[in-house]
Design an enzyme around this catalytic site. Structure first.
Site: not given
Ligand code: NOJ
Length: 548
Positions: A98, A200, A242
Site C-alpha cells: 500500500d 491510497d 484508489e
Molecule cells: C483510503 C484508505 O483506504 C483508508 O482506510 C484511509 O483511512 C484513507 N485512505 C486515508 O489514508
C-alpha cells in the site's frame, strides 16, 4: 499486445491488523500472515494487496505512516517482511504494498522537522498557510474524518492542511523534493521484489489547495506519468490507484497502457449507489440491481478498447459484500456464491477482501463503544452534536461503517475464532463458531471452495479474462446476466441476485440447445431454451454451443 499477468490475476486483500495474530498481543502481524500463506495458495490467488504495515502511530490503523522504510513493531520486522515476500513468491504469490503518499503521519521525521522550524528543509514538504482574515483557518475546507482540513500550529502561527485526521498532514506535491523522496522510497521497495503498489487516495495528490481543488487536480496525470518513469518503467508490476473521483473516462486516462500511468484504478460509483445523495454513507439506500448493472456496464464499455477495470465488492473501508448486496440470513452461503460468480465473470481484475471467501457478514455491534475506527467515531460525535439521533447514526454505521470489514478473521471455532491467544483489538463477529475457515475448508460446498473454483476458472478460460462483455436483461430487477465472447467462444454468466425463485423468458442470445457448465452451485444447467427458472441466489457460468 501480449496480456499482462495481472489481467489474469486474482488479488487477495489483507488488512494485517485483523488477519492473524501469531504473537498473542491481540493484533494481527506478519508472522500470522506468513503462517497462512498455504491457505492463500489453496485458494489460488496470484497476489496479496497488503494494507499498510509500515511504522505508524496507528491513528488510522497504519494509513498514517511515520517511516516508509520500516515495519510497525506490532506487525513485526523488516526481516519478516522480506521473508513474507520470499515465502509468498515461492507459492507464486506477489506482494502488492500500500503506497500512502497523499499524507504522512505527524510523527514522520519530515513533519517533525517541518514543524520544528519554518526554516526546515522539510517545511515545504507540507502545506502551510497563514490564518484567514478573522484569525481562524485559511478557508472552510473539511477533512474526510470530520472538522476543518486545517490544523493550527501555535509555534509558527500557521495552519497545515490535512484531508484526513489532523495526525495525517498532507504532503505538498507541488514540491519536486517530495516527488524525489517518494520515488526513491518506491524504488527501494520495488528492488526488494514486491509485485507493485495499491496507491491510497492517489487522485488527491494533484490538489490545488488555494483553489479548493482536491480530487483530480490539473497536475495529477502528469505526476503519475512522472512517477511511472521514475519507478515503474521496465518493471513487470501492477499498480492500482484508489480514485474515488474517477469517472469511466478518467479511468481510461489512468489505465490506458499507452499513457504509462497505472495498471488500473479502484472506482466507487457502484459502491456509492447505496449511499444517500445528501447524507452520504451514513444514510444507506437499498441495493437496486438495475441501477447497479447500468453502472457496471458503463465501466465495462468505457474500458473495453483501452484501459482495465478492477472488480470488487468490498475492502477494509466498506461493509461486507453479503450484508450489503446479498442476504445475511437464510441465503448467506448462496448469496455469497452468486455475488462472487457475477463479479468474477466480468472483464477486469477481481479483488477478494479477506473473509469474503468464507461469506463473512457485518458484525452489527450494539454499542458505539465496540467500534474502533477513527472515521466512525469522529463522525458519530460530529453528527450527534449537529442534531442527528443516536439510532440513525448507529443504523448508518451498521450499514456502511468501516469496522464492518475489520473484525478479526475467524480461523476456527476456538476462543477468539482462532485469531490469536489474546482478546483481539476489536470484537470478533458473534457467529465465528459457525462461520470460520476450518469449517469452510472441511465442507466441499462452502463459499470458500466456490471461490477456489472460480479463481481456477479464470486461469483456464481466457474468454473470462479477455473476452468482450455484452450485457443482457438490463431492465431485469433480479437477474444479472451477460455474455463474454472471445474468438468464437461464448460464455454466459447468469445470476439471480434475489432471495426468490425467478422465472424468465430467455433472451435469444442465451438460447443454446447444449451448454457446457463451467461453474454452478445448484444443479448444472444442460441446456438453455425457452424459459429459465432460477432458484434464490442461483448463479452459473456456462459455455454456449457455437452458433450453427
Ligand atoms: C483510503 C484508505 O483506504 C483508508 O482506510 C484511509 O483511512 C484513507 N485512505 C486515508 O489514508
Amino acid at each position: 499486445m501480449q496480456r499482462k499477468w495481472w489481467q489474469g490475476a486474482v488479488v487477495y486483500q489483507i488488512y494485517p491488523r485483523s488477519f492473524c495474530d501469531a504473537n498473542g498481543d491481540g493484533v494481527g502481524d506478519l508472522a500470522g500472515i506468513i503462517g497462512k500463506l498455504d491457505y492463500l495458495e489453496t485458494l489460488g490467488v496470484d497476489a496479496i494487496w497488503l494494507s499498510p504495515v509500515y511504522r505508524s502511530p496507528m491513528d488510522d490503523n497504519g494509513y498514517d505512516i511515520s517511516d516508509y522504510q520500516d515495519i510497525a513493531a506490532e506487525f513485526g520486522t523488516l526481516a519478516q517482511m522480506e521473508t513474507l515476500i520470499a515465502e509468498a513468491g515461492r507459492r507464486g504469490i506477489r506482494i502488492v504494498m500500500d503506497l500512502v503518499v497523499n499524507h504522512t503521519s505527524d510523527e514522520h521525521p519530515w513533519f517533525v522537522d517541518a514543524k520544528a522550524s519554518k526554516d526546515s528543509p522539510y517545511r515545504d514538504f507540507y502545506i502551510w498557510r497563514q490564518p484567514g482574515p478573522d484569525g481562524g483557518p485559511p478557508d472552510d475546507q473539511r477533512s474526510y474524518f470530520g472538522g476543518s482540513a486545517w490544523e493550527y500550529d501555535a509555534a509558527s502561527g500557521e495552519y497545515y492542511f490535512h484531508l484526513f485526521s489532523r495526525r495525517q498532514p498532507d504532503l505538498d506535491w507541488e514540491n519536486p523534493a517530495v516527488h524525489e523522496a517518494v520515488h526513491r522510497m518506491m524504488n527501494w521497495w520495488l528492488d526488494k521484489g514486491i509485485g507493485g503498489f495499491r496507491m491510497d487516495v492517489i487522485d488527491l495528490i494533484g490538489k490545488e489547495v488555494d483553489k479548493q481543488i482536491t480530487a483530480d487536480g490539473p497536475c495529477l496525470h502528469g505526476l503519475l506519468r512522472q512517477m511511472h518513469e521514475a519507478t515503474l518503467a521496465g518493471r513487470d508490476v501492477v499498480t492500482v490507484g484508489e480514485t474515488w473521483s474517477a469517472t469511466p473516462e478518467g479511468a481510461r486516462l489512468y489505465s490506458d497502457p499507452a499513457r504509462r500511468e497505472l495498471s488500473m484504478v479502484f472506482s466507487f460509483e457502484h459502491v456509492t449507489q447505496t449511499w444517500d445523495a445528501e447524507h452520504g454513507k451514513w444514510r444507506s439506500r437499498p441495493f437496486e440491481l438495475v441501477a447497479f448493472k447500468r453502472v457496471v456496464s458503463r465501466w465495462q464499455a468505457a474500458l473495453a478498447e483501452a484501459g482495465w477495470n478492477s472488480l470488487f465488492w468490498s475492502n477494509h473501508d466498506l461493509p461486507r459484500a453479503v450484508s450489503k448486496y446479498g442476504d445475511e440470513g437464510r441465503f448467506r452461503v448462496e448469496s455469497a456464491k452468486a455475488l462472487a460468480t457475477v463479479l468474477h465473470g466480468l472483464r477486469g481484475t477481481p479483488y477478494v477482501y479477506q473473509g469474503e471467501e468464507i461469506g463473512l457478514v457485518n458484525p452489527r455491534f450494539d454499542s458505539i463503544d465496540d467500534y474502533r475506527d477513527i472515521e466512525t467515531l469522529n463522525l458519530y460525535r460530529e453528527r450527534i452534536a449537529a442534531g442527528e439521533t443516536h439510532e440513525a447514526m448507529m443504523a448508518g454505521i451498521r450499514a456502511n461503517g468501516r469496522d464492518n470489514a475489520r473484525t478479526p478473521m475467524p480461523w476456527d471455532a476456538s476462543e477468539h475464532g482462532g485469531f490469536g491467544k489474546a482478546a483481539p483489538w476489536i470484537r470478533p463477529n458473534p457467529d465465528y463458531a459457525e462461520v470460520n475457515v476450518a469449517a469452510a475448508l472441511a465442507d466441499p460446498d462452502s463459499v470458500f471452495h466456490h471461490y477456489r473454483r472460480l479463481i481456477r476458472l479464470r486461469k483456464d478460460e481466457e474468454a473470462l479474462v479477455l473476452g468482450d462483455y455484452r450485457p443482457l436483461l438490463d431492465e431485469h430487477p433480479e437477474v444479472f446476466a451477460y455474455l463474454r465472447t472471445l474468438g468464437g467462444r461464448r460464455l454466459a454468466v447468469v445470476g439471480n441476485l434475489s432471495p426468490r425463485d425467478v422465472e424468465l423468458a430467455l433472451p435469444a442470445e442465451l438460447e443454446s440447445a447444449r451448454v457446457r457448465c463451467l461453474i454452478a452451485h445448484y444443479d448444472a444447467p444442460q441446456s438453455l431454451s425457452g424459459r429459465l427458472a432460477l432458484r434464490p441466489y442461483e448463479a452459473f457460468i456456462v459455455e454456449l454451443a457455437p452458433p450453427p
